[in-house]
Design an enzyme around this catalytic site. Structure first.
Site: not given
Ligand code: AGP
Length: 610
Positions: A2, A27, A74, A100-101, A483, A487, A490, A506, A605
């Site tokens: 936050c 944030r 957040w 915050n937390g 993955e 990465k 992209e 194969h 995004k």
């Protein structure tokens, strides 16, 4: 993640607060609020949605005063709403508090206060502390905060800022796991969750240390240790630009978010791995309904699809329930067999991916139970599901998903093991071993990042101009290969392909030659020997191999052209560690090629279109 701002000085506090909060926009937030102190006490204004909604309300109902605290939320506990927005106040309105937390033990605190007749207005963990500070107050605000922290036995990572109607020239604050910085101005002083909010006003800052408290007035700031003993305030001058401050001093959000992974994993685990078992009470899962589950279907896109592929192995490992993973865009048209005995799990960082959303709607319409693993509280996918396990990675700004991915993996591990215990397929001993392994992950990822993984940079420099990379892995780390390849392609625009190691002979082995590297993910585990054979086959054909292996693997060291070592861990946890060097390999390759790492071409995004 936050945003926090506090102000005591000569200016109109509201303007300083809104300005400061707007600089914390990166944030992310789903609601915001301010509390301003004037002759008629602490006045609070809050709004759900973007910060501008709060600014509009404040234009209609201005708050005057030269002391105030402000917050952008957040959400981690309690959906985004005005009633859950900060600041939170005590029952008598004497205290306003922003946070915050995550307060791990908030349930116990809330029950204790409710038993004393305290009425709660929100679903948040934060509100407990506003009531506690008021309950502990007897004239000294700093002592009241300290007493409340002591009484709460506050657990988790937190930063708190408090104002009181009786203190027109003082805000107090504490840092316990979430950052807080004090800004020293001329006849005015500030508190903020990070430097970005302060830069238009001052560059003289005090970074509060872990466990430290502070009392901030118009004339200055005093710092105290956790026993309330005053300690020297170390004022330094920051030379960070606003843009650099938003990125925490990193060149790109992606690198910042890669380095946030230890704290993101910690936050995702917080309150869910008490002692030696997995605690998912927050999901309010119905064990009776879950025991009816005969099949599990995982649906996702992109990087989230790869975490779901690891999830398949985890669910079958811990629950022995048949599990399949599908690309959401395929699932929708594949005429999936779904009924009420089916549990569908939708995985999404944004919670807004159109294909995943539509696939979920299809599954729900056919009667499936639904759970989501998501990073944005209150987004569309969680709102459709029976329950959501939120990854607490904080806002992920870089288009290439990193911290969201590793926290999704952690979410899957907890969900699979937790469900395994419910259906009786996982023993208490196995759960205890797993929890111990989970708790080591943040430190192990940090160790990896601190090591700066020299092999990665050398490999990135050597192969930045090749036209193809091959990534291979098996079982839990086959998705890691996919993955890692995603990465790289992209953000560097170099073609890369992920393959199951057993599939090389194969066909793909025909590609092998010395002009491009194969990244072989071969940590300790039941498939390591077979991966070593893959590596030998590639070497025999003059191929170049970058090996991701467990620390101390001498055979891997002798075979590898480039060796990347990861700490030893349980095999089912190895995807969390193995992916980190692959993220960095993609990052360093892309930056050496001068790519726009945070906003790669052609991509968004969140893909909210089908
Ligand atoms: C991964 O780096 C990409 N940004 C992309 O594949 C992403 O994972 C995918 O679009 C799914 O997004 P979601 O997790 O928000 O649903």
């Amino acid at each position: 993640m936050c945003g926090i701002v506090g102000y005591v000085g000569y200016r109109e506090a509201t303007k300083v607060l809104i300005d400061g909060l707007s600089r914390l926009e990166y944030r992310g937030y789903d609601s915001a609020g301010v509390a301003v102190l004037n002759g008629s006490g602490l006045k609070v204004e809050r709004a759900v949605g973007r910060l501008n909604n709060l600014a509009i309300k404040l234009k209609e109902h201005p708050l005057t005063g030269t002391l105030g605290i402000g917050h952008t939320r957040w959400a981690t506990h309690g959906v985004p709403s005005e009633r859950n927005a900060h600041p939170h106040s005590s029952q008598d309105g004497s205290v306003s508090l922003i946070h915050n937390g995550i307060i791990e033990n908030y349930r116990e605190l809330k029950a204790e206060l409710q038993a004393k007749g305290v009425e709660f207005k929100s679903e948040t963990d934060t509100e407990c502390m506003a009531h506690l500070v008021a309950d502990c107050y007897s004239g000294d605000l700093l002592k009241a905060l300290h007493a409340a922290l002591t009484r709460a036995h506050l657990r988790g990572g937190n930063a708190l800022v408090v104002a009181h109607k009786n203190h027109p020239d003082q805000v107090v604050c504490v840092r316990r796991g979430s950052p807080l910085v004090i800004g020293i101005g001329k006849d005015e002083n500030f508190v903020a969750s990070d430097v970005t909010a302060l830069l238009p006003y001052t560059r003289r800052v005090i970074f509060l240390g872990e466990g430290e408290l502070a009392s901030v007035s118009r004339s200055g700031a005093k710092v105290y240790d956790e026993n309330l003993k005053e300690i020297p305030a170390h004022v330094e001058t920051t030379d960070l630009s606003i843009e650099a401050a938003e990125k925490g001093g990193f060149e790109h959000f992606m690198l910042k978010e890669i380095h946030e992974q230890p704290t993101a994993i910690e936050a995702t685990l917080r309150g869910r791995v008490a002692d030696s078992h997995i605690d998912l009470r927050e999901l309010n899962l119905d064990p009776a309904r879950l025991k009816q589950v005969k099949r599990i279907q995982l649906i996702a896109c992109g990087t989230s699809l790869y975490s779901a592929m690891v999830g398949k192995y985890l669910f079958e490992h811990f629950t022995r329930i048949p599990t399949e993973t599908s690309s959401a865009s395929e699932y929708r048209y594949a005429e999936p067999v779904i009924d009420k005995d089916c549990l569908v799990i939708a995985v999404s960082q944004s919670g807004e991916t159109a294909d995943t959303l539509e696939a979920l709607r299809l599954a729900k319409a056919a009667g499936a139970q639904s759970i989501s693993i998501c990073n944005v509280m209150g987004s569309s996918i969680p709102r459709l599901c029976d329950a959501t396990l939120y990854t607490r990675a904080g806002p992920e700004i870089g288009v290439a998903s990193t911290k969201a991915y590793v926290t999704q993996l952690v979410g899957f591990i907890m969900l699979a093991a937790g469900l395994g215990r419910i259906v009786g397929a996982t023993t208490e001993a196995a759960e205890r071993t797993l929890v111990n392994g989970l708790k080591q992950l943040p430190e192990q990822v940090k160790k990896l990042l601190d090591s700066d993984i020299v092999g990665v940079k050398r490999c990135a420099k050597r192969y930045q101009s090749v036209f193809n990379f091959m990534y291979i892995g098996r079982h839990f780390n086959f998705p890691t290969a996919l993955e890692g390849a995603l990465k790289l392609k992209e953000i560097s625009y170099i073609h890369a392909e992920g393959y199951a190691g057993g599939e090389m002979k194969h066909g793909p082995l025909a590609l092998v030659e010395g002009t491009f590297p194969t990244i072989a993910i071969a940590p300790k585990g039941k498939t390591r020997e077979k991966m070593i054979s893959n590596i030998q086959e590639i070497k025999a054909r003059k191929g170049v191999v970058v090996v991701v292996a467990t620390e101390g693997d001498q055979e891997a060291r002798e075979l590898a052209d480039y060796l990347i070592e990861i700490p030893e861990c349980l095999e089912e946890l190895s995807p969390v560690l193995a992916v980190v060097p692959l993220q960095l390999l993609a990052y360093y390759t892309a930056t050496q090629l001068g790519r726009d790492v945070d906003k790669p071409r052609n991509l968004a995004k969140s893909v909210t279109v089908e």
